[in-house]
Design a protein around this motif. Structure first.
Motif, PDB file in Angstrom:
ATOM      1  N   GLU A 129       0.804  -1.223   0.000  1.00 42.55           N
ATOM      2  CA  GLU A 129       0.000   0.000   0.000  1.00 42.55           C
ATOM      3  C   GLU A 129       0.837   1.274   0.000  1.00 42.55           C
ATOM      4  O   GLU A 129       0.299   2.374  -0.174  1.00 42.55           O
ATOM      5  N   ALA A 130       2.140   1.134   0.167  1.00 44.84           N
ATOM      6  CA  ALA A 130       3.005   2.296   0.433  1.00 44.84           C
ATOM      7  C   ALA A 130       2.814   3.447  -0.549  1.00 44.84           C
ATOM      8  O   ALA A 130       2.651   4.597  -0.142  1.00 44.84           O
ATOM      9  N   ALA A 131       2.839   3.166  -1.833  1.00 47.03           N
ATOM     10  CA  ALA A 131       2.829   4.262  -2.811  1.00 47.03           C
ATOM     11  C   ALA A 131       1.577   4.275  -3.678  1.00 47.03           C
ATOM     12  O   ALA A 131       1.514   5.032  -4.647  1.00 47.03           O
ATOM     13  N   TYR A 132       0.565   3.480  -3.320  1.00 47.49           N
ATOM     14  CA  TYR A 132      -0.607   3.408  -4.196  1.00 47.49           C
ATOM     15  C   TYR A 132      -1.278   4.768  -4.364  1.00 47.49           C
ATOM     16  O   TYR A 132      -1.644   5.175  -5.472  1.00 47.49           O
ATOM     17  N   GLY A 133      -1.453   5.498  -3.264  1.00 51.13           N
ATOM     18  CA  GLY A 133      -2.139   6.780  -3.339  1.00 51.13           C
ATOM     19  C   GLY A 133      -1.457   7.763  -4.270  1.00 51.13           C
ATOM     20  O   GLY A 133      -2.104   8.418  -5.099  1.00 51.13           O
ATOM     21  N   SER A 134      -0.141   7.882  -4.166  1.00 52.98           N
ATOM     22  CA  SER A 134       0.588   8.844  -5.000  1.00 52.98           C
ATOM     23  C   SER A 134       0.600   8.427  -6.464  1.00 52.98           C
ATOM     24  O   SER A 134       0.410   9.252  -7.364  1.00 52.98           O
ATOM     25  N   ILE A 135       0.796   7.136  -6.720  1.00 47.24           N
ATOM     26  CA  ILE A 135       0.840   6.672  -8.116  1.00 47.24           C
ATOM     27  C   ILE A 135      -0.551   6.751  -8.739  1.00 47.24           C
ATOM     28  O   ILE A 135      -0.720   7.195  -9.878  1.00 47.24           O
ATOM     29  N   GLY A 136      -1.562   6.342  -7.989  1.00 42.80           N
ATOM     30  CA  GLY A 136      -2.931   6.407  -8.493  1.00 42.80           C
ATOM     31  C   GLY A 136      -3.350   7.826  -8.822  1.00 42.80           C
ATOM     32  O   GLY A 136      -3.982   8.082  -9.854  1.00 42.80           O
ATOM     33  N   ALA A 137      -2.999   8.769  -7.955  1.00 35.86           N
ATOM     34  CA  ALA A 137      -3.336  10.172  -8.212  1.00 35.86           C
ATOM     35  C   ALA A 137      -2.642  10.675  -9.464  1.00 35.86           C
ATOM     36  O   ALA A 137      -3.224  11.431 -10.256  1.00 35.86           O
ATOM     37  N   ALA A 138      -1.391  10.272  -9.666  1.00 32.01           N
ATOM     38  CA  ALA A 138      -0.655  10.687 -10.861  1.00 32.01           C
ATOM     39  C   ALA A 138      -1.312  10.154 -12.126  1.00 32.01           C
ATOM     40  O   ALA A 138      -1.391  10.858 -13.145  1.00 32.01           O
ATOM     41  N   VAL A 139      -1.789   8.927 -12.097  1.00 36.40           N
ATOM     42  CA  VAL A 139      -2.480   8.344 -13.247  1.00 36.40           C
ATOM     43  C   VAL A 139      -3.753   9.120 -13.548  1.00 36.40           C
ATOM     44  O   VAL A 139      -4.047   9.472 -14.694  1.00 36.40           O
ATOM     45  N   VAL A 140      -4.520   9.426 -12.505  1.00 29.32           N
ATOM     46  CA  VAL A 140      -5.814  10.081 -12.684  1.00 29.32           C
ATOM     47  C   VAL A 140      -5.665  11.493 -13.241  1.00 29.32           C
ATOM     48  O   VAL A 140      -6.334  11.869 -14.215  1.00 29.32           O
ATOM     49  N   VAL A 141      -4.796  12.312 -12.647  1.00 28.77           N
ATOM     50  CA  VAL A 141      -4.743  13.725 -13.057  1.00 28.77           C
ATOM     51  C   VAL A 141      -4.253  13.904 -14.490  1.00 28.77           C
ATOM     52  O   VAL A 141      -4.588  14.904 -15.134  1.00 28.77           O
ATOM     53  N   GLY A 142      -3.475  12.954 -14.999  1.00 25.99           N
ATOM     54  CA  GLY A 142      -2.982  13.090 -16.362  1.00 25.99           C
ATOM     55  C   GLY A 142      -4.045  12.878 -17.417  1.00 25.99           C
ATOM     56  O   GLY A 142      -3.834  13.218 -18.581  1.00 25.99           O
ATOM     57  N   LEU A 143      -5.210  12.321 -17.024  1.00 22.91           N
ATOM     58  CA  LEU A 143      -6.257  12.005 -17.993  1.00 22.91           C
ATOM     59  C   LEU A 143      -7.301  13.099 -18.128  1.00 22.91           C
ATOM     60  O   LEU A 143      -8.162  13.033 -19.017  1.00 22.91           O
ATOM     61  N   PHE A 144      -7.242  14.102 -17.259  1.00 25.32           N
ATOM     62  CA  PHE A 144      -8.280  15.118 -17.242  1.00 25.32           C
ATOM     63  C   PHE A 144      -7.669  16.518 -17.343  1.00 25.32           C
ATOM     64  O   PHE A 144      -6.478  16.703 -17.105  1.00 25.32           O
ATOM     65  N   ALA A 145      -8.515  17.470 -17.687  1.00 30.21           N
ATOM     66  CA  ALA A 145      -8.067  18.856 -17.815  1.00 30.21           C
ATOM     67  C   ALA A 145      -7.585  19.384 -16.471  1.00 30.21           C
ATOM     68  O   ALA A 145      -8.117  19.011 -15.422  1.00 30.21           O
ATOM     69  N   PRO A 146      -6.587  20.272 -16.482  1.00 30.21           N
ATOM     70  CA  PRO A 146      -6.082  20.847 -15.228  1.00 30.21           C
ATOM     71  C   PRO A 146      -7.163  21.500 -14.372  1.00 30.21           C
ATOM     72  O   PRO A 146      -7.051  21.532 -13.150  1.00 30.21           O
ATOM     73  N   ARG A 147      -8.233  22.006 -15.003  1.00 22.60           N
ATOM     74  CA  ARG A 147      -9.284  22.672 -14.233  1.00 22.60           C
ATOM     75  C   ARG A 147     -10.053  21.697 -13.339  1.00 22.60           C
ATOM     76  O   ARG A 147     -10.807  22.130 -12.454  1.00 22.60           O
ATOM     77  N   LEU A 148      -9.885  20.393 -13.558  1.00 22.66           N
ATOM     78  CA  LEU A 148     -10.578  19.388 -12.741  1.00 22.66           C
ATOM     79  C   LEU A 148      -9.646  18.713 -11.728  1.00 22.66           C
ATOM     80  O   LEU A 148     -10.083  17.821 -11.001  1.00 22.66           O
ATOM     81  N   ARG A 149      -8.406  19.126 -11.687  1.00 21.45           N
ATOM     82  CA  ARG A 149      -7.418  18.386 -10.900  1.00 21.45           C
ATOM     83  C   ARG A 149      -7.728  18.367  -9.414  1.00 21.45           C
ATOM     84  O   ARG A 149      -7.578  17.349  -8.739  1.00 21.45           O
TER      85      ARG A 149
END
Length: 446
Positions: A129-149
């Motif tokens: 579980e150590a890095a799931y939150g940070s890696i998951g967030a990085a995956v998510v934000v790259g798929l959407f416009a910055p205004r939704l980050r």
């Protein structure tokens, strides 16, 4: 004519792939969020079976505490290096490996025959579980416009709150009706099913096809596979202020989540089970606030992203005022209302802080950037918050301690005020760094 067709075909072949259906990013978000729920369900389910383990294996409270502490220890130690590894070797690969490990380790816990075996299982749950939150967030934000980050980051991180409540509640029901081993087993099965679903739908190639073009603001079209130095994560007053401000505000959130069950038990004279149930309602409010504050932040910063800093400052100060007012009152309905309002803002910075850091760091080190936020939240906030509040409670009582804790929100606001002042300079520094990396890459390929 034939030559023209050939040239057209060749141009199409060399052209960059177009983004596909807008539904796919949301599919990725749902799957990644679901795994975040599974992460915290597996992490917190052990709390639901503490009474049973204590009786069956004659464990001390120190033994029981170590079963949760070892997970937090691994998360704190490994978040940053595993986030860096994900940026280098592939985020999807690391997400699948992480979720598989914590799910299998949770299943191992279901078959443990001693405290030692259970502790080993929990150790590997923490590693997974150590890095799931940070890696998951990085995956998510790259798929959407910055205004939704901010909205998406807050929503994603709120999965930790909802998963914690679900893990304890569902684990308790399963343990009472089917035995404590099935509580672990159920969490493991949920995790493994989600791993299969995630791996079936998500891979690096498809993520690249759906990468939002606005994420290229930091990576010009001629940049190729540009990578910036890892040291860029710590350069600039603005990004450091975001780390510090986020960590200080999480100090408040961590103290609340830890001590609210005891507060309700002592000052409202409720039995431990009813006190825990009431406290869990406030944890849910904290999670809802993470989503709501993220949405508010994105709304006010549609035109000017610097207003995201202003919104975060307001969230911190609102948290400070409301919580101080709540704990200054006698127990009662008005205190509960103010406490609920304060809880809404207590972790509201989670989404905006992630968005601010994303804007100030290059996409090639995005997982590492979120790992740094997570590390700051842990070292500055979530780890010391409960300890400091407990130490203060020994001196001035729990109510007095919880009146002092919101001071951290004021310091968080000050850090964010400083960060906002240097935000424009931070964006210019990132642009220059990206261009330098492009130039270096061109020189190295000649």
């Amino acid at each position: 004519m034939g030559l023209a067709v050939a040239d057209h075909d060749k141009a199409e072949e060399l052209a960059p792939p177009t983004r596909l259906s807008g539904i796919y990013p949301w599919v990725v978000f749902v799957l990644t969020f679901s795994l975040m729920l599974s992460d915290y369900m597996s992490r917190q389910v052990v709390s639901a079976v503490f009474p049973i383990l204590k009786s069956e294996w004659d464990l001390s409270d120190a033994h029981l505490g170590s079963l949760t502490g070892v997970v937090a220890l691994m998360v704190g130690m490994l978040t940053f290096p595993l986030s860096v590894a994900a940026d280098r070797w592939g985020r999807v690969r690391m997400l699948v490996a992480s979720a598989s490990l914590w799910s299998v380790a949770t299943l191992f816990c279901a078959f443990a025959d001693s405290y030692g075996q259970l502790l080993v299982g929990r150790f590997f749950v923490g590693v997974g579980e150590a890095a799931y939150g940070s890696i998951g967030a990085a995956v998510v934000v790259g798929l959407f416009a910055p205004r939704l980050r901010a909205s998406l980051t807050g929503a994603f991180m709120s999965g930790g709150m909802f998963g914690s409540v679900a893990g304890v509640a569902l684990g308790g029901v399963i343990a009472v009706n089917f035995g404590w081993r099935w509580a672990f087993g159920a969490m493991a099965i949920i995790g493994l099913v989600l791993v299969v679903a995630f791996r079936s739908c998500v891979n690096e190639r498809r993520l690249a096809l759906h990468q939002h073009p606005d994420d290229g603001l930091q990576t010009p079209s001629d940049a190729g596979d540009v990578r910036v130095p890892l040291s860029s994560l710590f350069k600039g007053t603005s990004v450091i202020s975001a780390y510090v401000g986020s960590g200080l505000q999480m100090f408040v959130g961590g103290a609340l989540m830890t001590w609210l069950p005891s507060y309700v038990n002592r000052y409202y004279a409720l039995a431990p089970d009813k006190a825990a149930l009431m406290a869990s309602a406030f944890v849910l409010i904290i999670g809802i606030g993470m989503i709501g504050c993220g949405m508010i932040s994105d709304r006010v910063s549609r035109v000017d992203h610097s207003k995201r800093w202003t919104a975060s400052i307001v969230f911190c100060l609102a948290s400070a005022v409301l919580l101080f007012a709540a704990f200054s009152l006698e127990p009662g309905a008005l205190q509960m209302i103010l406490l609920g309002c304060g809880a809404f803002f207590a972790a509201g910075i989670a989404g905006p802080a992630g968005a601010m850091v994303a804007n100030l760091t290059h996409a090639s080190v995005r997982a590492s950037a979120f790992g740094t936020v997570t590390l700051a939240n842990s070292l500055i906030g979530l780890a010391p918050g409960p300890v400091v509040a407990g130490a203060l409670a020994d001196r001035v009582g729990l109510n007095g301690a919880l009146q002092i804790v919101p001071v951290a929100s004021v310091f968080a606001a000050i850090a964010l005020i400083i960060g906002k002042r240097y935000y424009a300079a931070g964006l210019k520094r990132l642009s220059a760094l990206t261009q330098n990396s492009i130039d270096d890459q061109k020189v190295s390929t000649r």
